[in-house]
Design a protein around this motif. Structure first.
Motif, PDB file in Angstrom:
ATOM      1  N   GLY A  75      39.891  63.261  43.871  1.00  0.00           N
ATOM      2  CA  GLY A  75      40.121  64.745  43.316  1.00  0.00           C
ATOM      3  C   GLY A  75      38.929  65.520  43.216  1.00  0.00           C
ATOM      4  O   GLY A  75      38.914  66.771  42.959  1.00  0.00           O
ATOM      5  N   LEU A  76      37.518  64.954  43.231  1.00  0.00           N
ATOM      6  CA  LEU A  76      36.435  65.477  42.741  1.00  0.00           C
ATOM      7  C   LEU A  76      35.984  66.323  43.878  1.00  0.00           C
ATOM      8  O   LEU A  76      36.178  65.682  45.240  1.00  0.00           O
ATOM      9  N   GLY A  77      35.423  67.666  43.891  1.00  0.00           N
ATOM     10  CA  GLY A  77      34.898  68.266  44.763  1.00  0.00           C
ATOM     11  C   GLY A  77      33.626  67.673  45.267  1.00  0.00           C
ATOM     12  O   GLY A  77      32.892  67.438  45.014  1.00  0.00           O
ATOM     13  N   ARG A  78      33.583  67.579  46.742  1.00  0.00           N
ATOM     14  CA  ARG A  78      32.424  67.001  47.560  1.00  0.00           C
ATOM     15  C   ARG A  78      32.294  67.776  48.756  1.00  0.00           C
ATOM     16  O   ARG A  78      32.996  68.713  49.294  1.00  0.00           O
ATOM     17  N   THR A  79      30.779  67.861  49.215  1.00  0.00           N
ATOM     18  CA  THR A  79      30.233  68.755  50.146  1.00  0.00           C
ATOM     19  C   THR A  79      29.843  67.552  51.377  1.00  0.00           C
ATOM     20  O   THR A  79      29.635  66.478  51.227  1.00  0.00           O
ATOM     21  N   PRO A  80      29.799  68.307  52.561  1.00  0.00           N
ATOM     22  CA  PRO A  80      29.575  67.328  53.614  1.00  0.00           C
ATOM     23  C   PRO A  80      27.818  66.902  53.554  1.00  0.00           C
ATOM     24  O   PRO A  80      27.024  67.789  53.302  1.00  0.00           O
ATOM     25  N   LEU A  81      27.378  65.650  53.950  1.00  0.00           N
ATOM     26  CA  LEU A  81      26.264  65.406  53.978  1.00  0.00           C
ATOM     27  C   LEU A  81      25.277  66.137  55.165  1.00  0.00           C
ATOM     28  O   LEU A  81      23.936  66.798  54.649  1.00  0.00           O
ATOM     29  N   ALA A  82      25.875  66.610  55.964  1.00  0.00           N
ATOM     30  CA  ALA A  82      25.291  67.304  57.265  1.00  0.00           C
ATOM     31  C   ALA A  82      24.582  68.643  56.848  1.00  0.00           C
ATOM     32  O   ALA A  82      23.830  69.074  57.448  1.00  0.00           O
ATOM     33  N   ASP A  83      25.046  69.078  55.683  1.00  0.00           N
ATOM     34  CA  ASP A  83      24.473  70.582  55.208  1.00  0.00           C
ATOM     35  C   ASP A  83      23.366  70.402  54.308  1.00  0.00           C
ATOM     36  O   ASP A  83      22.945  71.403  53.717  1.00  0.00           O
ATOM     37  N   LEU A  84      22.915  69.047  54.073  1.00  0.00           N
ATOM     38  CA  LEU A  84      21.667  69.037  53.226  1.00  0.00           C
ATOM     39  C   LEU A  84      20.430  67.949  53.520  1.00  0.00           C
ATOM     40  O   LEU A  84      20.811  67.444  54.692  1.00  0.00           O
ATOM     41  N   HIS A  85      19.546  68.186  52.950  1.00  0.00           N
ATOM     42  CA  HIS A  85      18.216  67.643  53.394  1.00  0.00           C
ATOM     43  C   HIS A  85      18.192  66.248  52.606  1.00  0.00           C
ATOM     44  O   HIS A  85      18.416  66.222  51.297  1.00  0.00           O
ATOM     45  N   VAL A  86      17.755  65.257  53.363  1.00  0.00           N
ATOM     46  CA  VAL A  86      17.697  63.810  52.490  1.00  0.00           C
ATOM     47  C   VAL A  86      16.373  63.637  52.543  1.00  0.00           C
ATOM     48  O   VAL A  86      15.459  63.511  53.060  1.00  0.00           O
ATOM     49  N   HIS A  87      16.048  63.085  50.981  1.00  0.00           N
ATOM     50  CA  HIS A  87      14.671  62.801  50.619  1.00  0.00           C
ATOM     51  C   HIS A  87      14.664  61.558  50.292  1.00  0.00           C
ATOM     52  O   HIS A  87      15.641  60.796  50.563  1.00  0.00           O
ATOM     53  N   ALA A  88      13.526  60.832  50.002  1.00  0.00           N
ATOM     54  CA  ALA A  88      13.362  59.618  49.557  1.00  0.00           C
ATOM     55  C   ALA A  88      14.221  59.187  48.341  1.00  0.00           C
ATOM     56  O   ALA A  88      14.452  60.345  47.380  1.00  0.00           O
ATOM     57  N   PRO A  89      15.255  58.418  48.224  1.00  0.00           N
ATOM     58  CA  PRO A  89      16.315  58.316  47.241  1.00  0.00           C
ATOM     59  C   PRO A  89      15.890  58.114  45.831  1.00  0.00           C
ATOM     60  O   PRO A  89      16.436  58.523  44.927  1.00  0.00           O
ATOM     61  N   VAL A  90      14.494  57.576  45.490  1.00  0.00           N
ATOM     62  CA  VAL A  90      14.087  57.677  44.388  1.00  0.00           C
ATOM     63  C   VAL A  90      12.459  57.806  44.324  1.00  0.00           C
ATOM     64  O   VAL A  90      11.840  57.459  45.244  1.00  0.00           O
ATOM     65  N   GLU A  91      12.094  58.238  43.125  1.00  0.00           N
ATOM     66  CA  GLU A  91      10.408  58.433  42.831  1.00  0.00           C
ATOM     67  C   GLU A  91       9.979  57.406  41.853  1.00  0.00           C
ATOM     68  O   GLU A  91      10.237  57.586  40.725  1.00  0.00           O
ATOM     69  N   PRO A  92       9.754  56.038  42.599  1.00  0.00           N
ATOM     70  CA  PRO A  92       9.231  55.092  41.794  1.00  0.00           C
ATOM     71  C   PRO A  92       7.966  55.313  40.783  1.00  0.00           C
ATOM     72  O   PRO A  92       7.167  55.918  41.406  1.00  0.00           O
ATOM     73  N   ARG A  93       7.937  54.478  39.772  1.00  0.00           N
ATOM     74  CA  ARG A  93       6.551  54.512  39.105  1.00  0.00           C
ATOM     75  C   ARG A  93       5.847  53.348  39.749  1.00  0.00           C
ATOM     76  O   ARG A  93       4.612  53.698  39.588  1.00  0.00           O
ATOM     77  N   GLN A  94       6.268  52.366  40.100  1.00  0.00           N
ATOM     78  CA  GLN A  94       5.518  51.297  40.688  1.00  0.00           C
ATOM     79  C   GLN A  94       6.229  51.042  42.146  1.00  0.00           C
ATOM     80  O   GLN A  94       7.124  50.808  42.346  1.00  0.00           O
ATOM     81  N   VAL A  95       4.971  50.580  43.003  1.00  0.00           N
ATOM     82  CA  VAL A  95       5.641  49.882  44.252  1.00  0.00           C
ATOM     83  C   VAL A  95       4.795  48.677  44.570  1.00  0.00           C
ATOM     84  O   VAL A  95       3.470  48.787  44.569  1.00  0.00           O
ATOM     85  N   LEU A  96       5.448  47.657  44.817  1.00  0.00           N
ATOM     86  CA  LEU A  96       4.784  46.264  45.001  1.00  0.00           C
ATOM     87  C   LEU A  96       5.097  45.876  46.141  1.00  0.00           C
ATOM     88  O   LEU A  96       6.176  46.088  46.848  1.00  0.00           O
TER      89      LEU A  96
END
Length: 332
Positions: A75-96
């Motif tokens: 029942g929650l309102g959702r929008t199509p992904l196609a209308d949006l820009h996809v960024h890196a999913p997370v900004e980590p503090r550390q990358v190993l």
């Protein structure tokens, strides 16, 4: 500009994934994405206009059941992904990052990087590399080093090839996303500290991996791996519970439509839980941190074909979706 492959198949495994999205009139926001490409703004759902994916990972044991409930609420309102820009999913503090973790890849590199004056037959050098890999596995010695979060870019963004990079190469990898602070955890405990998985392309300039002016120092990962945009990440974080066998996922990279990498994570010398445990021996891993697990065989050095202006890389890992990045030469 986003470049999103068209497909009628599910975007990823499981009922939902996490993403960071934006629109021209809408700044970046954390999102729940469903496999059919519908998006729920989690800032609205959580009632917090400053919420980020990193915030969600900070309290992952509490967040995960809430996300399941939201995904099930049609029942929650959702929008199509196609209308949006996809960024890196997370900004980590550390990358190993993990090096030399795929048996066949390491053997190929050992042969390709022949020392001056080493005229032994290729078969002999391959046998030597295989012996080295067997010894590393027996001695339980993974190889982990540190990358920079500033090298991360989105999964559909252009990758700028620096003018100084003479041999830019691709390295598609399975990336682990940490969901609980982890320090000195055992291999058996490690899976409980993993929030999910995503895709990383750990680009490397082969010409600057080794310091020719000071060979006794060894590798120079700052120079060779950390130019801005050298780590395309995403498109999403798929919860670990949706990936039943992280140690048997197909990793595929195509260059201009031609398959270059096509290998299973079964070829990893040290499996996912071992890499997380090993990294945590020294570092205190934080929620949202990334542990890249190494690249399989089929890099540019193997094929004798490095990245050039205009190249398009399509990367995919079983259950985690796809990314597409175009290479652009740095303007002089």
């Amino acid at each position: 500009m986003s470049v999103k492959p068209e497909s009628a198949s599910p975007l990823f495994a499981g009922p939902f994934a996490l993403a960071t999205l934006s629109a021209p009139d809408r700044p970046r926001f954390p999102a729940l994405v469903t496999p059919d490409g519908l998006v729920l703004d989690l800032r609205s759902a959580f009632g917090d206009e400053r919420l980020t994916v990193l915030d969600l990972l900070e309290d992952w044991p509490t967040t995960l059941p809430r996300l399941h409930a939201l995904a099930a609420d049609t029942g929650l309102g959702r929008t199509p992904l196609a209308d949006l820009h996809v960024h890196a999913p997370v900004e980590p503090r550390q990358v190993l990052q993990s090096g030399a973790n795929y048996r066949q890849h390491v053997i190929d590199l050992h042969v390709a990087h022949r020392a001056p004056g080493d005229d032994r037959p290729e078969a002999e050098r391959r046998a030597e590399a295989a012996e080295i890999m067997d010894r590393r596995a027996a001695e339980d010695l993974p190889y982990v080093f540190i990358g920079l979060p500033s090298a991360i870019t989105g999964p559909y963004d252009d990758v700028v090839l620096p003018a100084w990079a003479e041999q830019p190469d691709w390295e598609l990898e399975l990336a682990v996303v940490i969901g609980r602070a982890a320090h000195r955890v055992s291999v058996e405990e490690a899976p409980a500290y993993i929030a999910g998985y995503t895709i990383a392309n750990d680009l490397t300039d082969r010409a600057t991996v080794f310091r020719r002016d000071m060979p006794q120092i060894g590798t120079d990962w700052l120079r060779s791996k950390n130019a801005p945009g050298f780590t395309p990440l995403g498109p999403w974080i798929v919860p670990a519970e949706s990936i039943a066998t992280p140690d048997d996922l197909r990793v595929t990279l195509k260059l201009n439509g031609e398959t270059m990498q096509d290998e299973s994570t079964k070829d990893m010398i040290f499996k996912v839980a071992r890499m997380v445990s090993y990294a945590s021996r020294t570092a205190r891993l934080l929620p949202g941190d990334l542990v890249l697990t190494g690249s399989p065989a089929g890099n540019g050095m193997h094929w004798g074909r490095l990245l050039r202006d205009g190249d398009v890389m399509d990367g995919a890992i079983t259950g985690l979706g796809t990314q597409r990045t175009r290479c652009v030469a740095e303007a002089s």
